[in-house]
Scaffold this motif. Structure first.
Motif, PDB file in Angstrom:
ATOM      1  N   TRP A  48       0.819  -1.211   0.000  1.00 10.25           N
ATOM      2  CA  TRP A  48       0.000   0.000   0.000  1.00 10.25           C
ATOM      3  C   TRP A  48       0.857   1.266   0.000  1.00 10.25           C
ATOM      4  O   TRP A  48       0.661   2.174  -0.809  1.00 10.25           O
ATOM      5  CB  TRP A  48      -0.911  -0.020   1.234  1.00 10.25           C
ATOM      6  CG  TRP A  48      -1.956   1.021   1.189  1.00 10.25           C
ATOM      7  CD1 TRP A  48      -1.904   2.251   1.780  1.00 10.25           C
ATOM      8  CD2 TRP A  48      -3.204   0.953   0.494  1.00 10.25           C
ATOM      9  NE1 TRP A  48      -3.048   2.953   1.501  1.00 10.25           N
ATOM     10  CE2 TRP A  48      -3.865   2.171   0.710  1.00 10.25           C
ATOM     11  CE3 TRP A  48      -3.825  -0.038  -0.294  1.00 10.25           C
ATOM     12  CZ2 TRP A  48      -5.122   2.451   0.183  1.00 10.25           C
ATOM     13  CZ3 TRP A  48      -5.069   0.246  -0.819  1.00 10.25           C
ATOM     14  CH2 TRP A  48      -5.700   1.478  -0.583  1.00 10.25           C
ATOM     15  N   TYR A  49       1.785   1.327   0.927  1.00  9.17           N
ATOM     16  CA  TYR A  49       2.565   2.553   1.113  1.00  9.17           C
ATOM     17  C   TYR A  49       3.761   2.681   0.165  1.00  9.17           C
ATOM     18  O   TYR A  49       4.464   3.678   0.198  1.00  9.17           O
ATOM     19  CB  TYR A  49       3.044   2.664   2.568  1.00  9.17           C
ATOM     20  CG  TYR A  49       1.982   3.174   3.524  1.00  9.17           C
ATOM     21  CD1 TYR A  49       1.393   4.430   3.340  1.00  9.17           C
ATOM     22  CD2 TYR A  49       1.578   2.418   4.625  1.00  9.17           C
ATOM     23  CE1 TYR A  49       0.432   4.911   4.221  1.00  9.17           C
ATOM     24  CE2 TYR A  49       0.620   2.896   5.518  1.00  9.17           C
ATOM     25  CZ  TYR A  49       0.052   4.145   5.299  1.00  9.17           C
ATOM     26  OH  TYR A  49      -0.897   4.635   6.181  1.00  9.17           O
ATOM     27  N   THR A  50       4.009   1.656  -0.659  1.00  7.14           N
ATOM     28  CA  THR A  50       5.047   1.810  -1.685  1.00  7.14           C
ATOM     29  C   THR A  50       4.392   1.726  -3.068  1.00  7.14           C
ATOM     30  O   THR A  50       4.185   2.744  -3.717  1.00  7.14           O
ATOM     31  CB  THR A  50       6.174   0.752  -1.544  1.00  7.14           C
ATOM     32  OG1 THR A  50       5.658  -0.570  -1.681  1.00  7.14           O
ATOM     33  CG2 THR A  50       6.914   0.931  -0.239  1.00  7.14           C
ATOM     34  N   VAL A  51       4.023   0.539  -3.495  1.00  5.76           N
ATOM     35  CA  VAL A  51       3.507   0.323  -4.847  1.00  5.76           C
ATOM     36  C   VAL A  51       2.280   1.194  -5.150  1.00  5.76           C
ATOM     37  O   VAL A  51       2.137   1.719  -6.248  1.00  5.76           O
ATOM     38  CB  VAL A  51       3.152  -1.171  -5.057  1.00  5.76           C
ATOM     39  CG1 VAL A  51       2.585  -1.411  -6.445  1.00  5.76           C
ATOM     40  CG2 VAL A  51       4.374  -2.042  -4.819  1.00  5.76           C
ATOM     41  N   GLU A  52       1.397   1.370  -4.167  1.00  9.19           N
ATOM     42  CA  GLU A  52       0.187   2.162  -4.427  1.00  9.19           C
ATOM     43  C   GLU A  52       0.357   3.652  -4.112  1.00  9.19           C
ATOM     44  O   GLU A  52      -0.125   4.497  -4.856  1.00  9.19           O
ATOM     45  CB  GLU A  52      -1.006   1.616  -3.624  1.00  9.19           C
ATOM     46  CG  GLU A  52      -1.451   0.213  -4.019  1.00  9.19           C
ATOM     47  CD  GLU A  52      -2.079   0.119  -5.415  1.00  9.19           C
ATOM     48  OE1 GLU A  52      -2.313   1.155  -6.070  1.00  9.19           O
ATOM     49  OE2 GLU A  52      -2.321  -1.033  -5.848  1.00  9.19           O
ATOM     50  N   PHE A  53       0.998   3.975  -2.995  1.00  3.96           N
ATOM     51  CA  PHE A  53       1.002   5.379  -2.567  1.00  3.96           C
ATOM     52  C   PHE A  53       2.381   5.918  -2.211  1.00  3.96           C
ATOM     53  O   PHE A  53       2.507   6.830  -1.402  1.00  3.96           O
ATOM     54  CB  PHE A  53      -0.005   5.580  -1.417  1.00  3.96           C
ATOM     55  CG  PHE A  53      -1.419   5.381  -1.881  1.00  3.96           C
ATOM     56  CD1 PHE A  53      -2.064   6.369  -2.613  1.00  3.96           C
ATOM     57  CD2 PHE A  53      -2.081   4.180  -1.663  1.00  3.96           C
ATOM     58  CE1 PHE A  53      -3.349   6.179  -3.107  1.00  3.96           C
ATOM     59  CE2 PHE A  53      -3.376   3.974  -2.153  1.00  3.96           C
ATOM     60  CZ  PHE A  53      -4.004   4.980  -2.869  1.00  3.96           C
ATOM     61  N   ALA A  78      14.097  12.838  -5.170  1.00  8.60           N
ATOM     62  CA  ALA A  78      14.778  13.136  -6.436  1.00  8.60           C
ATOM     63  C   ALA A  78      15.519  14.441  -6.222  1.00  8.60           C
ATOM     64  O   ALA A  78      14.910  15.493  -6.216  1.00  8.60           O
ATOM     65  CB  ALA A  78      13.767  13.271  -7.571  1.00  8.60           C
ATOM     66  N   GLY A  79      16.814  14.343  -5.987  1.00  8.37           N
ATOM     67  CA  GLY A  79      17.566  15.535  -5.606  1.00  8.37           C
ATOM     68  C   GLY A  79      17.007  16.049  -4.298  1.00  8.37           C
ATOM     69  O   GLY A  79      16.780  15.282  -3.368  1.00  8.37           O
ATOM     70  N   GLY A  80      16.707  17.331  -4.228  1.00  6.61           N
ATOM     71  CA  GLY A  80      16.116  17.867  -3.005  1.00  6.61           C
ATOM     72  C   GLY A  80      14.597  17.779  -3.022  1.00  6.61           C
ATOM     73  O   GLY A  80      13.920  18.228  -2.103  1.00  6.61           O
ATOM     74  N   ASP A  81      14.073  17.195  -4.066  1.00  8.01           N
ATOM     75  CA  ASP A  81      12.635  17.208  -4.331  1.00  8.01           C
ATOM     76  C   ASP A  81      11.990  15.856  -4.057  1.00  8.01           C
ATOM     77  O   ASP A  81      12.676  14.863  -3.899  1.00  8.01           O
ATOM     78  CB  ASP A  81      12.448  17.470  -5.832  1.00  8.01           C
ATOM     79  CG  ASP A  81      11.833  18.829  -6.081  1.00  8.01           C
ATOM     80  OD1 ASP A  81      11.657  19.591  -5.118  1.00  8.01           O
ATOM     81  OD2 ASP A  81      11.527  19.097  -7.261  1.00  8.01           O
ATOM     82  N   LEU A  82      10.665  15.825  -4.082  1.00  9.45           N
ATOM     83  CA  LEU A  82       9.947  14.560  -4.014  1.00  9.45           C
ATOM     84  C   LEU A  82       9.258  14.325  -5.347  1.00  9.45           C
ATOM     85  O   LEU A  82       8.837  15.263  -6.030  1.00  9.45           O
ATOM     86  CB  LEU A  82       8.903  14.605  -2.894  1.00  9.45           C
ATOM     87  CG  LEU A  82       9.433  14.851  -1.483  1.00  9.45           C
ATOM     88  CD1 LEU A  82       8.288  14.777  -0.472  1.00  9.45           C
ATOM     89  CD2 LEU A  82      10.522  13.856  -1.132  1.00  9.45           C
ATOM     90  N   ARG A  83       9.114  13.052  -5.689  1.00  9.57           N
ATOM     91  CA  ARG A  83       8.392  12.664  -6.904  1.00  9.57           C
ATOM     92  C   ARG A  83       7.418  11.538  -6.566  1.00  9.57           C
ATOM     93  O   ARG A  83       7.650  10.756  -5.664  1.00  9.57           O
ATOM     94  CB  ARG A  83       9.364  12.135  -7.964  1.00  9.57           C
ATOM     95  CG  ARG A  83      10.254  13.181  -8.573  1.00  9.57           C
ATOM     96  CD  ARG A  83       9.544  13.969  -9.651  1.00  9.57           C
ATOM     97  NE  ARG A  83      10.451  14.729 -10.463  1.00  9.57           N
ATOM     98  CZ  ARG A  83      10.940  15.923 -10.133  1.00  9.57           C
ATOM     99  NH1 ARG A  83      10.606  16.481  -8.991  1.00  9.57           N
ATOM    100  NH2 ARG A  83      11.772  16.555 -10.937  1.00  9.57           N
ATOM    101  N   LEU A  84       6.361  11.461  -7.372  1.00  9.77           N
ATOM    102  CA  LEU A  84       5.375  10.386  -7.225  1.00  9.77           C
ATOM    103  C   LEU A  84       5.866   9.113  -7.903  1.00  9.77           C
ATOM    104  O   LEU A  84       6.532   9.182  -8.930  1.00  9.77           O
ATOM    105  CB  LEU A  84       4.069  10.782  -7.943  1.00  9.77           C
ATOM    106  CG  LEU A  84       3.494  12.171  -7.697  1.00  9.77           C
ATOM    107  CD1 LEU A  84       2.335  12.421  -8.663  1.00  9.77           C
ATOM    108  CD2 LEU A  84       3.033  12.293  -6.256  1.00  9.77           C
ATOM    109  N   TYR A  85       5.506   7.957  -7.327  1.00 11.88           N
ATOM    110  CA  TYR A  85       5.625   6.717  -8.101  1.00 11.88           C
ATOM    111  C   TYR A  85       4.487   5.741  -7.824  1.00 11.88           C
ATOM    112  O   TYR A  85       4.262   4.824  -8.606  1.00 11.88           O
ATOM    113  CB  TYR A  85       6.990   6.030  -7.895  1.00 11.88           C
ATOM    114  CG  TYR A  85       7.171   5.325  -6.567  1.00 11.88           C
ATOM    115  CD1 TYR A  85       7.685   6.009  -5.474  1.00 11.88           C
ATOM    116  CD2 TYR A  85       6.819   3.983  -6.406  1.00 11.88           C
ATOM    117  CE1 TYR A  85       7.847   5.376  -4.246  1.00 11.88           C
ATOM    118  CE2 TYR A  85       6.975   3.342  -5.187  1.00 11.88           C
ATOM    119  CZ  TYR A  85       7.492   4.045  -4.108  1.00 11.88           C
ATOM    120  OH  TYR A  85       7.639   3.416  -2.897  1.00 11.88           O
TER     121      TYR A  85
END
Ligand code: HBI
Ligand code: FE
Length: 285
Positions: free
Chosen positions: A169-174, A179-186
């Motif tokens: 749930w907390y990885t594959v789904e959400f 990414a550097g100093g930033d956050l990205r969705l996966y």
């Protein structure tokens, strides 16, 4: 997530798969897919992990219309040896894990209706294929998904399935990734949702906490609304390494002693990247 009671439809094979029957999609369904695809892919550059966009490209998912699994599987197979198989809906956990452990991803073959364009309970083909399949073209994420399936088959012996389900749930789904100093969705549940792909990154309401396997597996989650906490991994490499190098048996034993944490909990030892206001959740019924 509870699937003890689902019965296998008579048209499904013993492994719960069904033919996709791509020819049966209507022109309206293909048009709705195109609309969903255009809407989601427009908001993802700069927000999603580059591996996701690379997957869309490798798999040529931008081709108009609902993807034909036979064609998709030629590209996906070449990239990582994964394959997409159609199922009628939710499948039992052991069936789900067995497919993942053998590099088969089960996907719903039905498409949501226009009335359900923003929310539906069961995973449809847009969530499953647009949300999940692009990252299956990434070699490291592909290995993580297989490792998860293998771990799932083992977890049954420990009666720890609902704890391990939290990892999915907390990885594959959400999941979010640095990414550097930033956050990205996966996470697929985020990237396939217009509203959550904004909320998860930009809203002040949810916590954003550094990934910690034991901590995460203690944390309850919401299935019916935006998450109150997102866990942030360093990289797919790190997620894979932790998953394959950890012996889960002692973790499961420790989890039996540790109490569960509420979806909005922040505890000592958390690497808090963002302390959520929880304003959104408090305003909900
Ligand atoms: N079935 N079709 C389908 N899709 C899922 O994501 C799924 C499932 N059955 C069980 C299940 N997921 C869970 O066990 C995992 O989320 C852990
Ligand atoms: Fe999903």
């Amino acid at each position: 997530m509870k699937s003890a009671a689902i019965a296998r439809p008579t048209e499904a094979a013993a492994d719960w798969t069904v033919p996709q029957e791509w020819r049966r999609y209507s022109a309206d369904e293909h048009a709705l897919w195109d609309e969903l695809f255009a809407r989601q892919s427009a908001m993802l550059p700069g927000r999603v992990t580059p591996a996701f966009l690379k997957g869309l490209d490798i798999l040529r998912l931008s081709k108009p219309g609902i993807p034909d699994f036979d064609e998709l599987n030629e590209r996906l197979g070449k990239a990582t040896g994964w394959k997409v198989v159609a199922v009628p809906g939710l499948v039992p956990d052991d069936v789900f894990f067995e497919h993942l452990a053998n590099r088969r991803f089960v996907a719903g073959r039905f498409l949501r209706t226009r009335a359900q364009i923003d929310y539906l309970q069961e995973p449809d083909i847009f969530h499953d294929v647009f949300g999940h399949v692009p990252l299956l073209a990434d070699p490291v994420f592909a290995d993580y998904m297989q490792a998860y399936g293998e771990g799932g088959l083992r977890s049954a012996r420990f009666g720890a399935l609902h704890k391990l389900a939290r990892l999915y749930w907390y990885t594959v789904e959400f999941g979010l990734v640095r990414a550097g100093g930033d956050l990205r969705l996966y996470g697929a549940g985020i990237v396939s949702s217009r509203t959550e792909s904004l909320f998860a990154l930009d809203d002040p309401s949810p916590n954003r906490i550094g990934f910690d396997l034991m901590r995460l597996m203690r944390t309850q989650y919401r299935i019916d609304d935006f998450q109150q906490t997102y866990f942030v991994i360093d990289s797919f490499e790190d997620l894979l390494r932790q998953t394959v190098e950890t012996d889960f048996a002692p973790l499961y034993a420790a989890l039996e002693q540790a109490c569960d944490l509420a979806p909005d909990a922040v505890i000592a030892g958390d690497e808090v990247l963002w302390r959520g206001t929880q304003a959104y959740a408090r305003g909900r019924p």
